[in-house]
Write an enzyme that holds these catalytic residues in place. Structure first.
Site, short mmCIF file in Angstrom:
data_model
loop_
_atom_site.label_atom_id
_atom_site.label_comp_id
_atom_site.label_asym_id
_atom_site.label_seq_id
_atom_site.Cartn_x
_atom_site.Cartn_y
_atom_site.Cartn_z
CB SER A 1 -1.10 0.11 0.98
OG SER A 1 -0.26 -0.35 2.42
CG HIS B 1 -1.39 -4.84 2.39
ND1 HIS B 1 -0.62 -5.00 3.43
CD2 HIS B 1 -1.02 -3.62 1.89
CE1 HIS B 1 0.26 -3.75 3.37
NE2 HIS B 1 -0.20 -3.05 2.32
CG HIS C 1 5.70 -9.74 7.09
ND1 HIS C 1 6.43 -9.23 6.28
CD2 HIS C 1 4.44 -8.95 7.51
CE1 HIS C 1 6.23 -7.77 6.34
NE2 HIS C 1 4.85 -7.62 7.01
N1 HAX Z 1 -1.29 -19.38 5.10
C1 HAX Z 1 -0.90 -20.26 4.05
N2 HAX Z 1 0.07 -20.25 3.04
C2 HAX Z 1 0.83 -19.03 3.20
C3 HAX Z 1 0.78 -18.35 4.24
C4 HAX Z 1 -0.24 -18.48 5.29
N3 HAX Z 1 -0.62 -17.43 6.15
N4 HAX Z 1 1.70 -17.28 3.98
C5 HAX Z 1 2.44 -17.89 2.99
N5 HAX Z 1 1.69 -18.72 2.46
C6 HAX Z 1 2.17 -19.40 1.20
C7 HAX Z 1 2.19 -18.46 -0.03
O1 HAX Z 1 0.53 -18.37 -0.36
C8 HAX Z 1 2.81 -19.02 -0.96
O2 HAX Z 1 2.26 -20.05 -1.66
P1 HAX Z 1 2.30 -20.40 -3.13
O3 HAX Z 1 3.80 -20.75 -3.48
O4 HAX Z 1 1.62 -21.58 -3.60
O5 HAX Z 1 2.07 -19.07 -3.95
C9 HAX Z 1 4.17 -19.58 -0.12
O6 HAX Z 1 3.52 -19.64 1.03
C10 HAX Z 1 5.18 -18.76 -0.03
O7 HAX Z 1 5.07 -17.39 0.36
P2 HAX Z 1 5.90 -16.46 1.16
O8 HAX Z 1 7.14 -16.22 0.37
O9 HAX Z 1 6.24 -17.01 2.76
O10 HAX Z 1 5.00 -14.93 1.45
P3 HAX Z 1 4.58 -13.89 0.22
O11 HAX Z 1 5.65 -12.88 0.41
O12 HAX Z 1 4.62 -14.35 -0.96
O13 HAX Z 1 3.46 -13.51 0.72
C11 HAX Z 1 1.72 -12.65 2.51
C12 HAX Z 1 3.25 -12.92 2.34
C13 HAX Z 1 1.54 -11.87 3.82
C14 HAX Z 1 0.90 -12.11 1.38
C15 HAX Z 1 1.43 -14.27 2.98
O14 HAX Z 1 2.13 -14.77 4.12
C16 HAX Z 1 -0.09 -14.28 3.27
O15 HAX Z 1 -0.65 -14.57 2.41
N6 HAX Z 1 -0.40 -14.39 4.59
C17 HAX Z 1 -1.82 -14.56 4.99
C18 HAX Z 1 -2.64 -12.99 4.86
C19 HAX Z 1 -2.08 -12.00 5.83
O16 HAX Z 1 -1.89 -12.23 7.04
N7 HAX Z 1 -1.80 -10.76 5.48
C20 HAX Z 1 -1.18 -9.83 6.11
C21 HAX Z 1 0.34 -9.61 6.05
C22 HAX Z 1 0.78 -8.60 6.89
C23 HAX Z 1 0.43 -7.10 6.12
O17 HAX Z 1 0.86 -6.80 5.18
N8 HAX Z 1 -0.43 -6.45 6.85
O18 HAX Z 1 -1.09 -5.42 6.16
#
Ligand code: HAX
Length: 427
Positions: free
Chosen positions: A233, A263, A309
């Site tokens: 964002s 996010h 994260h």
């Molecule tokens: N549950 C299940 N799977 C998860 C996960 C979770 N909480 N977090 C990551 N993964 C998965 C990803 O979806 C990804 O899968 P694919 O390879 O199939 O695409 C894999 O693990 C690798 O991801 P990563 O490298 O660990 O994480 P990213 O940097 O790609 O994404 C996210 C970071 C925060 C988007 C991710 O951890 C997520 O989706 N978390 C759940 C949603 C969430 O809590 N978001 C808020 C984060 C904090 C924030 O920004 N606040 O605003």
């Protein structure tokens, strides 16, 4: 001139010199290589954005101008904003002057309330917030002064004006959305002398016999205020602002990005998840029941909201700041207890699942549970709370960017065919 503006004006020449020196002496140095995987995976880990307001260490989490966030949780929003902008903690006079300046700017134009009232009842509160920004864009000091031919070196001053107006108004609008649109009640007027966070708490009108809500909002605002410059964002706002779109457009852009479930909307999704657990087990489940529930959720292809994260590789200290507060104020609250249990049960599961690089809870895995505890029961409002605090960091970052006259953000895209040629892959 205000103390904040004076302080910024005294620092900006040195910041500009430092930037020019770095570019002229080291302009050809490489900072970050970029791999094929990074290009395909959201540019994760590429060092490509400068942000001096805060830094996120993968292990230790958020530092605001060098202070670990856990050392700042009792600070006022005014102190945090001054610190973010200038790198200095304000003294009592500077804090008070900023608070009084903001108080004078808190009047909301009537057309904002009219617009909010006219939108369909199912419009998401984040839509209302973002549209309020766009509606008020006509008042941008930056846009007006640009039309009048303001010098590039003065753009930060007009950005500061817009920032102060927006910071003064957003809590009033957010609280108004909650009271008028969600509860169907009248709004509560801001009260002079309270400051950003206490006023926000006051205008939300939460009744709390223990008098803890105000302390909670103060902490909530600090931990949501900034999280370096390349989260989705804030980066959005920086891209929008880099074309010299004013702060109203830039912040609306940030809000639109924050509204996604990966996010900022994760705080809403996380409590939804907890509600499903509570309903399924008619209360707090046993650890084994919770494990099975989480595995079933993961196996259906969904992410566990509030965990993981992109940068952090350890427990988010912002989570800890709110968790410790909850442990003191509402340790027996059912929703809080489920969140606490998830914090123990989910990390080993995510490790075993083997995908998430960070199996630990993040800020969105706890913030909503505490809002729920204090009686804010419409989950769709939670991201509005996040956004209202996040503008402190966005405004500070964009004031600094305009002071440094950073250019339009415009990297280069390539085609898949180009990439294949680059790595000599004929497929
Ligand atoms: N549950 C299940 N799977 C998860 C996960 C979770 N909480 N977090 C990551 N993964 C998965 C990803 O979806 C990804 O899968 P694919 O390879 O199939 O695409 C894999 O693990 C690798 O991801 P990563 O490298 O660990 O994480 P990213 O940097 O790609 O994404 C996210 C970071 C925060 C988007 C991710 O951890 C997520 O989706 N978390 C759940 C949603 C969430 O809590 N978001 C808020 C984060 C904090 C924030 O920004 N606040 O605003």
């Amino acid at each position: 001139m205000s103390i904040l503006k004076d302080t910024l004006a005294s620092k900006i020449p040195a910041w500009r010199d430092r930037q020019s020196r770095l570019i002229s002496r080291h302009g050809e140095s490489t900072v970050s290589g970029i791999t094929m995987a990074q290009i395909h995976k959201g540019l994760r880990g590429v060092h490509a954005i400068i942000c001096d307001t805060s830094y996120v260490d993968p292990e230790e989490g958020l530092f605001i101008r060098g202070f670990p966030v856990l050392e700042l949780t009792e600070r006022s929003a005014e102190e945090i904003f001054f610190l973010l902008c200038t790198g200095e903690m304000p003294d009592a006079d500077a804090r008070q002057a900023l608070q009084e300046d903001l108080e004078k700017r808190a009047e909301i134009p009537g057309y904002v309330w009219d617009m909010i009232a006219q939108l369909p009842t199912d419009a998401h509160p984040m839509t209302l917030l973002s549209m309020s920004m766009l509606a008020m864009q006509r008042e941008s000091v930056f846009a007006r002064r640009y039309e009048e031919g303001m010098a590039r070196s003065e753009q930060w001053e007009a950005t500061l004006e817009d920032a102060l107006n927006i910071i003064a108004r957003l809590p009033v609008i957010a609280a108004g959305v909650y009271r008028k649109r969600i509860l169907g009640l009248t709004e509560i007027e801001p009260q002079a002398g309270l400051g950003f966070s206490a006023n926000f708490a006051h205008m939300l009108g939460i009744e709390d016999q223990r008098n803890e809500f105000e302390a909670f909002i103060r902490r909530f605002v600090v931990v949501h205020s900034d999280h370096e410059g390349a989260n989705a964002s804030v980066l959005t706002s920086r891209v929008v602002n880099s074309s010299l779109s004013d702060l109203y457009y830039s912040i609306s852009g940030a809000m639109n990005c924050l509204s996604g479930p990966l996010h900022g909307l994760a705080n809403q999704e996380s409590v939804k998840f907890v509600m499903r657990i509570r309903k399924a087990f008619e209360g707090v489940p046993k650890s084994q029941q919770l494990r099975e529930f989480v595995w079933a959720h993961l196996n259906s292809g969904k992410v566990v909201p509030g965990f993981g994260h992109a940068v952090l590789r350890h427990v988010d200290p912002r989570y800890l700041a709110l968790f410790h507060f909850g442990k003191r104020v509402c340790p027996d609250d059912e929703v809080f207890r489920i969140v606490e249990k998830l914090g123990k049960v989910v990390p080993p599961i995510l490790k075993e699942h083997g995908k998430a690089k960070n199996p630990y809870p993040n800020i969105d895995g706890i913030s909503g549970a505490l809002l729920y505890h204090f009686g804010i029961r419409d989950l769709k409002f939670y991201t509005v709370m996040f956004s209202t605090a996040q503008i402190l960091g966005i405004c500070a970052q964009l004031i600094i960017n305009r002071a440094l006259m950073t250019p339009i953000i415009r990297p280069k895209s390539i085609t898949t065919r180009w990439l294949q040629g680059h790595v000599s892959d004929p497929m």
